[in-house]
Design a protein around this motif. Structure first.
Motif, PDB file in Angstrom:
ATOM      1  N   THR A   1      -2.851  10.331 -11.356  1.00  0.00           N
ATOM      2  CA  THR A   1      -2.107   9.107 -11.600  1.00  0.00           C
ATOM      3  C   THR A   1      -2.431   8.151 -10.453  1.00  0.00           C
ATOM      4  OG1 THR A   1      -0.130   9.792 -10.367  1.00  0.00           O
ATOM      5  CG2 THR A   1      -0.195  10.339 -12.717  1.00  0.00           C
ATOM      6  N   ALA A   2      -2.255   6.880 -10.694  1.00  0.00           N
ATOM      7  CA  ALA A   2      -2.505   5.877  -9.656  1.00  0.00           C
ATOM      8  C   ALA A   2      -1.323   4.921  -9.609  1.00  0.00           C
ATOM      9  CB  ALA A   2      -3.792   5.112  -9.957  1.00  0.00           C
ATOM     10  N   PRO A   3      -1.016   4.339  -8.436  1.00  0.00           N
ATOM     11  CA  PRO A   3       0.111   3.417  -8.328  1.00  0.00           C
ATOM     12  C   PRO A   3       0.026   2.288  -9.362  1.00  0.00           C
ATOM     13  CG  PRO A   3      -0.745   3.953  -6.160  1.00  0.00           C
ATOM     14  CD  PRO A   3      -1.690   4.553  -7.145  1.00  0.00           C
ATOM     15  N   HIS A   4       1.134   2.056 -10.049  1.00  0.00           N
ATOM     16  CA  HIS A   4       1.289   0.990 -11.044  1.00  0.00           C
ATOM     17  C   HIS A   4       0.519   1.248 -12.338  1.00  0.00           C
ATOM     18  CE1 HIS A   4       3.358  -1.503  -8.095  1.00  0.00           C
ATOM     19  NE2 HIS A   4       2.350  -1.324  -7.257  1.00  0.00           N
ATOM     20  N   SER A   5      -0.204   2.358 -12.441  1.00  0.00           N
ATOM     21  CA  SER A   5      -1.006   2.606 -13.639  1.00  0.00           C
ATOM     22  C   SER A   5      -0.137   3.110 -14.785  1.00  0.00           C
ATOM     23  CB  SER A   5      -2.091   3.636 -13.339  1.00  0.00           C
ATOM     24  OG  SER A   5      -2.817   3.950 -14.513  1.00  0.00           O
ATOM     25  N   ASP A   6      -0.518   2.752 -16.023  1.00  0.00           N
ATOM     26  CA  ASP A   6       0.207   3.250 -17.196  1.00  0.00           C
ATOM     27  C   ASP A   6      -0.600   4.324 -17.932  1.00  0.00           C
ATOM     28  OD1 ASP A   6      -1.784   1.700 -18.226  1.00  0.00           O
ATOM     29  OD2 ASP A   6      -0.492   0.416 -19.450  1.00  0.00           O
ATOM     30  N   VAL A   7      -1.691   4.792 -17.307  1.00  0.00           N
ATOM     31  CA  VAL A   7      -2.501   5.865 -17.885  1.00  0.00           C
ATOM     32  C   VAL A   7      -2.593   7.004 -16.882  1.00  0.00           C
ATOM     33  CG1 VAL A   7      -4.767   6.523 -18.766  1.00  0.00           C
ATOM     34  CG2 VAL A   7      -3.857   4.243 -19.259  1.00  0.00           C
ATOM     35  N   ALA A   8      -2.371   8.224 -17.357  1.00  0.00           N
ATOM     36  CA  ALA A   8      -2.460   9.412 -16.507  1.00  0.00           C
ATOM     37  C   ALA A   8      -3.378  10.431 -17.174  1.00  0.00           C
ATOM     38  CB  ALA A   8      -1.084  10.011 -16.276  1.00  0.00           C
TER      39      ALA A   8
ATOM     40  N   TRP B   1      -8.983  11.513  -3.864  1.00  0.00           N
ATOM     41  CA  TRP B   1      -8.527  11.118  -5.197  1.00  0.00           C
ATOM     42  C   TRP B   1      -7.985  12.314  -5.968  1.00  0.00           C
ATOM     43  CZ3 TRP B   1      -6.524   8.033  -8.376  1.00  0.00           C
ATOM     44  CH2 TRP B   1      -6.753   8.066  -9.749  1.00  0.00           C
ATOM     45  N   ASP B   2      -8.533  13.497  -5.756  1.00  0.00           N
ATOM     46  CA  ASP B   2      -8.050  14.693  -6.451  1.00  0.00           C
ATOM     47  C   ASP B   2      -6.588  15.002  -6.136  1.00  0.00           C
ATOM     48  OD1 ASP B   2     -10.504  15.043  -7.562  1.00  0.00           O
ATOM     49  OD2 ASP B   2     -10.947  16.962  -6.598  1.00  0.00           O
ATOM     50  N   ASP B   3      -6.082  14.493  -5.011  1.00  0.00           N
ATOM     51  CA  ASP B   3      -4.726  14.830  -4.591  1.00  0.00           C
ATOM     52  C   ASP B   3      -3.666  13.842  -5.080  1.00  0.00           C
ATOM     53  OD1 ASP B   3      -5.593  17.074  -3.205  1.00  0.00           O
ATOM     54  OD2 ASP B   3      -5.843  15.978  -1.326  1.00  0.00           O
ATOM     55  N   LEU B   4      -4.056  12.607  -5.371  1.00  0.00           N
ATOM     56  CA  LEU B   4      -3.072  11.533  -5.534  1.00  0.00           C
ATOM     57  C   LEU B   4      -2.087  11.755  -6.663  1.00  0.00           C
ATOM     58  CD1 LEU B   4      -5.123   8.262  -4.910  1.00  0.00           C
ATOM     59  CD2 LEU B   4      -4.185   9.911  -3.299  1.00  0.00           C
ATOM     60  N   GLY B   5      -2.544  12.302  -7.784  1.00  0.00           N
ATOM     61  CA  GLY B   5      -1.651  12.451  -8.925  1.00  0.00           C
ATOM     62  C   GLY B   5      -0.799  13.693  -8.891  1.00  0.00           C
ATOM     63  N   ASN B   6      -1.093  14.602  -7.957  1.00  0.00           N
ATOM     64  CA  ASN B   6      -0.313  15.835  -7.861  1.00  0.00           C
ATOM     65  C   ASN B   6       0.915  15.600  -6.986  1.00  0.00           C
ATOM     66  OD1 ASN B   6      -2.244  17.816  -9.258  1.00  0.00           O
ATOM     67  ND2 ASN B   6      -3.555  16.726  -7.816  1.00  0.00           N
ATOM     68  N   TYR B   7       1.936  16.430  -7.155  1.00  0.00           N
ATOM     69  CA  TYR B   7       3.229  16.181  -6.506  1.00  0.00           C
ATOM     70  C   TYR B   7       3.105  16.017  -4.997  1.00  0.00           C
ATOM     71  CZ  TYR B   7       3.320  20.983  -4.789  1.00  0.00           C
ATOM     72  OH  TYR B   7       3.025  22.147  -4.121  1.00  0.00           O
ATOM     73  N   TYR B   8       2.182  16.743  -4.390  1.00  0.00           N
ATOM     74  CA  TYR B   8       2.030  16.668  -2.932  1.00  0.00           C
ATOM     75  C   TYR B   8       1.294  15.398  -2.491  1.00  0.00           C
ATOM     76  CZ  TYR B   8      -2.501  18.646  -4.227  1.00  0.00           C
ATOM     77  OH  TYR B   8      -3.722  18.870  -4.820  1.00  0.00           O
ATOM     78  N   GLY B   9       0.777  14.628  -3.461  1.00  0.00           N
ATOM     79  CA  GLY B   9       0.092  13.387  -3.137  1.00  0.00           C
ATOM     80  C   GLY B   9       0.882  12.152  -3.534  1.00  0.00           C
ATOM     81  N   ALA B  10       2.210  12.297  -3.632  1.00  0.00           N
ATOM     82  CA  ALA B  10       3.053  11.168  -4.032  1.00  0.00           C
ATOM     83  C   ALA B  10       3.015  10.064  -2.984  1.00  0.00           C
ATOM     84  CB  ALA B  10       4.494  11.637  -4.242  1.00  0.00           C
ATOM     85  N   GLY B  11       2.990   8.819  -3.453  1.00  0.00           N
ATOM     86  CA  GLY B  11       2.947   7.673  -2.559  1.00  0.00           C
ATOM     87  C   GLY B  11       4.321   7.292  -2.026  1.00  0.00           C
TER      88      GLY B  11
ATOM     89  N   GLN C   1       0.842  -1.199   0.000  1.00  0.00           N
ATOM     90  CA  GLN C   1       0.000   0.000   0.000  1.00  0.00           C
ATOM     91  C   GLN C   1       0.874   1.245   0.000  1.00  0.00           C
ATOM     92  OE1 GLN C   1      -2.919   0.260   3.145  1.00  0.00           O
ATOM     93  NE2 GLN C   1      -3.527   2.337   2.577  1.00  0.00           N
ATOM     94  N   THR C   2       0.802   2.018  -1.073  1.00  0.00           N
ATOM     95  CA  THR C   2       1.675   3.189  -1.203  1.00  0.00           C
ATOM     96  C   THR C   2       0.994   4.490  -0.812  1.00  0.00           C
ATOM     97  OG1 THR C   2       1.081   3.584  -3.524  1.00  0.00           O
ATOM     98  CG2 THR C   2       2.890   2.046  -3.098  1.00  0.00           C
ATOM     99  N   ILE C   3      -0.331   4.486  -0.722  1.00  0.00           N
ATOM    100  CA  ILE C   3      -1.102   5.692  -0.406  1.00  0.00           C
ATOM    101  C   ILE C   3      -1.906   5.454   0.866  1.00  0.00           C
ATOM    102  CG2 ILE C   3      -2.895   7.276  -1.201  1.00  0.00           C
ATOM    103  CD1 ILE C   3      -0.461   7.426  -2.942  1.00  0.00           C
ATOM    104  N   PRO C   4      -1.860   6.371   1.848  1.00  0.00           N
ATOM    105  CA  PRO C   4      -2.672   6.190   3.062  1.00  0.00           C
ATOM    106  C   PRO C   4      -4.161   6.185   2.735  1.00  0.00           C
ATOM    107  CG  PRO C   4      -1.023   7.914   3.376  1.00  0.00           C
ATOM    108  CD  PRO C   4      -1.041   7.593   1.921  1.00  0.00           C
ATOM    109  N   GLY C   5      -4.920   5.384   3.437  1.00  0.00           N
ATOM    110  CA  GLY C   5      -6.360   5.404   3.276  1.00  0.00           C
ATOM    111  C   GLY C   5      -6.922   6.760   3.673  1.00  0.00           C
ATOM    112  N   GLY C   6      -7.914   7.226   2.922  1.00  0.00           N
ATOM    113  CA  GLY C   6      -8.545   8.500   3.257  1.00  0.00           C
ATOM    114  C   GLY C   6      -8.035   9.691   2.473  1.00  0.00           C
TER     115      GLY C   6
END
Length: 456
Positions: free
Chosen positions: A226-233, A167-177, A159-164
């Protein structure tokens, strides 16, 4: 005469304290009574450096903290791990070397160093790691690798991203896993011209883009997904017509590092016959992860010390560092590198320091989760505890100086603003304070700093 002098001094201090308390109360009530704040929630607590209460407004009330959550994580990490703690990234090989040929695999692994390839530290930038690694490979006598390049990213859990996290934050630099192997702070930059993608700070491996950006306004209102392991952004929202740089989070940092290392090797005249593989990808493909050899280590690369990491964690509010520290604390103290384990340890740590468990409800280590609920009083108690510790100078040094000239950590998140810090007034009074406001639609930063200006 001495009795009169003592009485006069005590009276002066009492009058002063009453004046500050009254001014704080007036400023707080003015904010709460404003039309923009009728449905807002405020928690405010001020003490002197000994912990004596000076002013409180719903100080026990738990609110979403935003980045002032970092004051808890930073202090716990400094005390638990020690300010000289370092992360380590190693390279080793399996098989044997004969005639310059490595009849086996080259491995790179880490215990989660969040600074590997960071641009913030002199002597630790991507080119520094590149130089050390290539030198180590050449010194070992390897001129050709007949096997694969394995990036062993198995130190933490999957698990690279904390629960909670929104989704709007995950792909931005401040939401890096957070990964077992991190690289370049898991961040990339996109150079945009209007809604055209012109270039990247470095090529992202295997990522295809969907672009829904509109040209509008004069500021960056874009979001990257972006999402962990995803090849589409995806990038959407709006950008001005001029050239703008936006930053996102890398969907697969271990793979990104591996591809770059493969390129370095070839550029240095070291052939590699096999592929770049990560242990997480092997597991995704239903294959067994490959264990990094304990022997045949050709490079041990240490991170900057923890005090330097904490400096940037607080000064620039690097969320990646906070979540990395949470996983490290979970691994080191509970033998479990999950976010849940690390957050549980963080809560236990502060409960053991006397903070009422009803005033802290941690969800992550950085404050990006809106599920963090902490009271202003708990933040002040943490700051008071830190001030008494031998590592305090390293902690305090990271607190930014805000626009009003006061040294304090800030937090900003959708309709949430918070400040927590230390201040010495012009007449030498020392204050420790925290203020958190949720669901406020006005200019929170200016209004909250106006309240804190009473302490100046």
């Amino acid at each position: 005469m001495k009795k009169y002098i003592v009485l006069y001094v005590l009276s002066t201090h009492l009058i002063f304290a009453q004046n500050v308390t009254q001014k704080l109360d007036d400023a707080t009530k003015n904010l709460i009574n404003s039309s923009l704040a009728v449905s807002s929630n405020l928690s405010f607590y001020v003490s002197d450096e000994s912990g004596n209460l000076i002013y409180e407004f719903q100080g026990n009330k738990g609110l979403s903290t935003a980045s002032t959550q970092k004051i808890f994580t930073a202090a716990a990490a400094l005390e638990t791990l020690g300010k000289s703690y370092t992360y380590k990234t190693t390279s080793s090989y399996s098989g044997t070397i004969s005639g310059g040929n490595l009849n086996g695999n080259l491995f790179i692994t880490s215990n989660g160093d969040p600074t590997l390839g960071s641009w913030r530290y002199e002597g630790y930038k991507p080119e520094n790691f590149k130089q050390k690694l290539i030198e180590a490979v050449k010194k070992s006598g390897i001129t050709k690798i007949l096997g694969d390049l394995i990036i062993d990213d198995s130190y933490f859990d999957h698990q690279t991203i904390p629960g909670g996290w929104p989704w709007d934050d995950l792909g931005n630099y401040y939401g890096a896993g957070v990964w077992g192997v991190n690289w370049r702070e898991n961040q990339f930059d996109m150079n945009m011209s209007g809604n055209d993608i012109k270039s990247f700070s470095y090529p992202l491996e295997g990522v295809k883009w969907l672009n829904d950006v509109k040209i509008a306004g004069s500021s960056d209102q874009s979001l990257i997904f972006t999402a962990p392991h995803s090849d589409v952004a995806l990038i959407n929202g709006s950008l001005p017509s001029k050239a703008v740089t936006v930053s996102g989070s890398v969907p697969n940092p271990p793979l990104q590092l591996g591809v770059e290392v493969q390129k370095w090797l070839k550029e240095s005249g070291i052939e590699i016959s096999g592929k770049v593989l990560t242990n997480s990808q092997l597991e995704i493909d239903g294959k067994k992860a490959l264990e990094t050899p304990k022997n045949n280590i050709i490079l041990t690369y240490e991170s900057p010390t923890l005090d330097k990491i904490v400096y940037w964690f607080l000064r620039k509010s690097v969320n990646l560092y906070g979540e990395n520290l949470i996983k490290t604390l979970g691994k080191e103290k509970k033998g479990n590198p999950s976010f849940k384990s690390g957050v549980a340890y963080l809560a236990e740590f502060w409960k053991s320091k006397g903070i009422n468990p009803n005033m802290i409800n941690f969800a992550d280590g950085s404050g990006l989760s809106p599920q963090n609920y902490v009271s202003a009083k708990a933040e002040v108690q943490a700051l008071i505890y830190a001030k008494k510790q031998p590592w305090f100078d390293s902690y305090y040094d990271g607190f930014p100086t805000q626009d009003n000239g006061m040294k304090m950590k800030s937090g900003t998140m959708r309709d949430t603003k918070s400040y927590a810090g230390y201040h010495t007034s012009k007449d030498g009074k020392k204050y420790i304070y925290a203020i958190i406001i949720n669901n406020y639609q006005g200019s929170e930063s200016a209004e909250l700093q106006k309240i804190l200006n009473v302490l100046k």
